[in-house]
Scaffold this motif. Structure first.
Motif, PDB file in Angstrom:
ATOM      1  N   GLU A 108      38.940  52.027  47.026  1.00 48.62           N
ATOM      2  CA  GLU A 108      38.110  53.032  46.348  1.00 48.62           C
ATOM      3  C   GLU A 108      37.571  52.477  45.038  1.00 48.62           C
ATOM      4  OE1 GLU A 108      40.173  57.167  47.948  1.00 48.62           O
ATOM      5  OE2 GLU A 108      41.139  56.058  46.307  1.00 48.62           O
ATOM      6  N   CYS A 109      38.397  51.728  44.312  1.00 42.00           N
ATOM      7  CA  CYS A 109      37.956  51.109  43.057  1.00 42.00           C
ATOM      8  C   CYS A 109      36.830  50.113  43.310  1.00 42.00           C
ATOM      9  CB  CYS A 109      39.120  50.419  42.358  1.00 42.00           C
ATOM     10  SG  CYS A 109      40.381  51.544  41.761  1.00 42.00           S
ATOM     11  N   GLN A 110      36.978  49.311  44.370  1.00 44.82           N
ATOM     12  CA  GLN A 110      35.938  48.359  44.738  1.00 44.82           C
ATOM     13  C   GLN A 110      34.621  49.077  45.026  1.00 44.82           C
ATOM     14  OE1 GLN A 110      38.867  46.100  47.601  1.00 44.82           O
ATOM     15  NE2 GLN A 110      36.835  45.228  47.752  1.00 44.82           N
ATOM     16  N   LYS A 111      34.712  50.185  45.738  1.00 45.06           N
ATOM     17  CA  LYS A 111      33.517  50.945  46.098  1.00 45.06           C
ATOM     18  C   LYS A 111      32.845  51.515  44.851  1.00 45.06           C
ATOM     19  CE  LYS A 111      31.976  54.691  49.078  1.00 45.06           C
ATOM     20  NZ  LYS A 111      32.362  55.721  50.037  1.00 45.06           N
TER      21      LYS A 111
ATOM     22  N   GLY B 162      38.389  40.237  45.394  1.00 39.45           N
ATOM     23  CA  GLY B 162      38.834  39.224  44.432  1.00 39.45           C
ATOM     24  C   GLY B 162      38.538  39.619  43.001  1.00 39.45           C
ATOM     25  N   THR B 163      37.343  40.128  42.754  1.00 39.11           N
ATOM     26  CA  THR B 163      36.973  40.570  41.411  1.00 39.11           C
ATOM     27  C   THR B 163      37.847  41.739  40.974  1.00 39.11           C
ATOM     28  OG1 THR B 163      34.696  39.843  41.708  1.00 39.11           O
ATOM     29  CG2 THR B 163      35.097  41.486  39.995  1.00 39.11           C
ATOM     30  N   MET B 164      38.084  42.664  41.880  1.00 41.26           N
ATOM     31  CA  MET B 164      38.922  43.822  41.547  1.00 41.26           C
ATOM     32  C   MET B 164      40.336  43.385  41.219  1.00 41.26           C
ATOM     33  SD  MET B 164      38.456  47.015  41.234  1.00 41.26           S
ATOM     34  CE  MET B 164      39.728  47.735  40.228  1.00 41.26           C
TER      35      MET B 164
ATOM     36  N   ILE C  91      41.818  46.775  33.721  1.00 35.49           N
ATOM     37  CA  ILE C  91      41.982  48.137  34.212  1.00 35.49           C
ATOM     38  C   ILE C  91      43.477  48.367  34.396  1.00 35.49           C
ATOM     39  CG2 ILE C  91      41.483  49.769  36.062  1.00 35.49           C
ATOM     40  CD1 ILE C  91      39.004  48.074  36.725  1.00 35.49           C
ATOM     41  N   PRO C  92      44.063  49.286  33.636  1.00 33.85           N
ATOM     42  CA  PRO C  92      45.492  49.572  33.817  1.00 33.85           C
ATOM     43  C   PRO C  92      45.756  50.087  35.232  1.00 33.85           C
ATOM     44  CG  PRO C  92      44.681  50.515  31.771  1.00 33.85           C
ATOM     45  CD  PRO C  92      43.477  50.043  32.543  1.00 33.85           C
ATOM     46  N   ALA C  93      46.765  49.520  35.862  1.00 34.81           N
ATOM     47  CA  ALA C  93      47.089  49.885  37.241  1.00 34.81           C
ATOM     48  C   ALA C  93      48.588  49.771  37.452  1.00 34.81           C
ATOM     49  CB  ALA C  93      46.342  48.974  38.201  1.00 34.81           C
ATOM     50  N   PHE C  94      49.028  50.286  38.584  1.00 32.73           N
ATOM     51  CA  PHE C  94      50.439  50.177  38.940  1.00 32.73           C
ATOM     52  C   PHE C  94      50.523  49.929  40.444  1.00 32.73           C
ATOM     53  CE2 PHE C  94      49.150  54.566  39.106  1.00 32.73           C
ATOM     54  CZ  PHE C  94      49.743  55.072  40.256  1.00 32.73           C
ATOM     55  N   ARG C  95      51.699  49.532  40.866  1.00 33.68           N
ATOM     56  CA  ARG C  95      51.897  49.244  42.277  1.00 33.68           C
ATOM     57  C   ARG C  95      52.905  50.203  42.881  1.00 33.68           C
ATOM     58  NH1 ARG C  95      51.493  42.976  43.616  1.00 33.68           N
ATOM     59  NH2 ARG C  95      51.337  43.950  45.636  1.00 33.68           N
TER      60      ARG C  95
ATOM     61  N   ARG D 275      42.404  57.712  38.144  1.00 34.66           N
ATOM     62  CA  ARG D 275      40.958  57.959  38.027  1.00 34.66           C
ATOM     63  C   ARG D 275      40.506  57.941  36.575  1.00 34.66           C
ATOM     64  NH1 ARG D 275      38.931  63.387  40.542  1.00 34.66           N
ATOM     65  NH2 ARG D 275      40.104  64.119  38.788  1.00 34.66           N
ATOM     66  N   LYS D 276      41.299  58.507  35.674  1.00 30.31           N
ATOM     67  CA  LYS D 276      40.909  58.528  34.255  1.00 30.31           C
ATOM     68  C   LYS D 276      40.829  57.117  33.678  1.00 30.31           C
ATOM     69  CE  LYS D 276      45.483  59.239  32.295  1.00 30.31           C
ATOM     70  NZ  LYS D 276      45.692  58.665  31.005  1.00 30.31           N
ATOM     71  N   GLU D 277      41.684  56.209  34.157  1.00 27.20           N
ATOM     72  CA  GLU D 277      41.632  54.821  33.696  1.00 27.20           C
ATOM     73  C   GLU D 277      40.351  54.138  34.179  1.00 27.20           C
ATOM     74  OE1 GLU D 277      43.542  53.657  31.521  1.00 27.20           O
ATOM     75  OE2 GLU D 277      45.401  54.807  31.656  1.00 27.20           O
ATOM     76  N   MET D 278      39.939  54.450  35.392  1.00 32.83           N
ATOM     77  CA  MET D 278      38.700  53.891  35.921  1.00 32.83           C
ATOM     78  C   MET D 278      37.504  54.389  35.118  1.00 32.83           C
ATOM     79  SD  MET D 278      37.149  51.938  38.018  1.00 32.83           S
ATOM     80  CE  MET D 278      38.403  51.497  39.207  1.00 32.83           C
ATOM     81  N   LEU D 279      37.485  55.672  34.796  1.00 30.94           N
ATOM     82  CA  LEU D 279      36.395  56.223  33.987  1.00 30.94           C
ATOM     83  C   LEU D 279      36.338  55.566  32.612  1.00 30.94           C
ATOM     84  CD1 LEU D 279      36.602  60.004  34.898  1.00 30.94           C
ATOM     85  CD2 LEU D 279      34.654  58.498  35.262  1.00 30.94           C
TER      86      LEU D 279
END
Length: 60
Positions: free
Chosen positions: A14-17, A24-26, A35-39, A48-52
């Motif tokens: 979804e982030c890639q889209k 690879g870039t993502m 971009i803060p993320a977790f696994r 979603r708020k981090e993506m915005l």
């Protein structure tokens, strides 16, 4: 950008889209902390708020 149609927690795909970038870039953005993320297990998730916030502050 309006991301209301997306869930509160986004998958890598979804982030890639949203950003229209390759896998690879993502992954580079996530690994470098742009971009803060977790696994969850072996799957990346991004709030979603981090993506915005990333979109608002960058010129990717």
């Amino acid at each position: 950008m309006n991301l209301d149609k997306y869930p509160d927690v986004l998958t890598l795909r979804e982030c890639q889209k949203i950003l229209q970038v390759s896998r690879g870039t993502m992954l580079r953005l996530l690994h470098e902390g742009e971009i803060p993320a977790f696994r969850i297990g072996n799957r990346w998730r991004v709030q979603r708020k981090e993506m915005l916030e990333f979109i608002e502050r960058s010129e990717y």
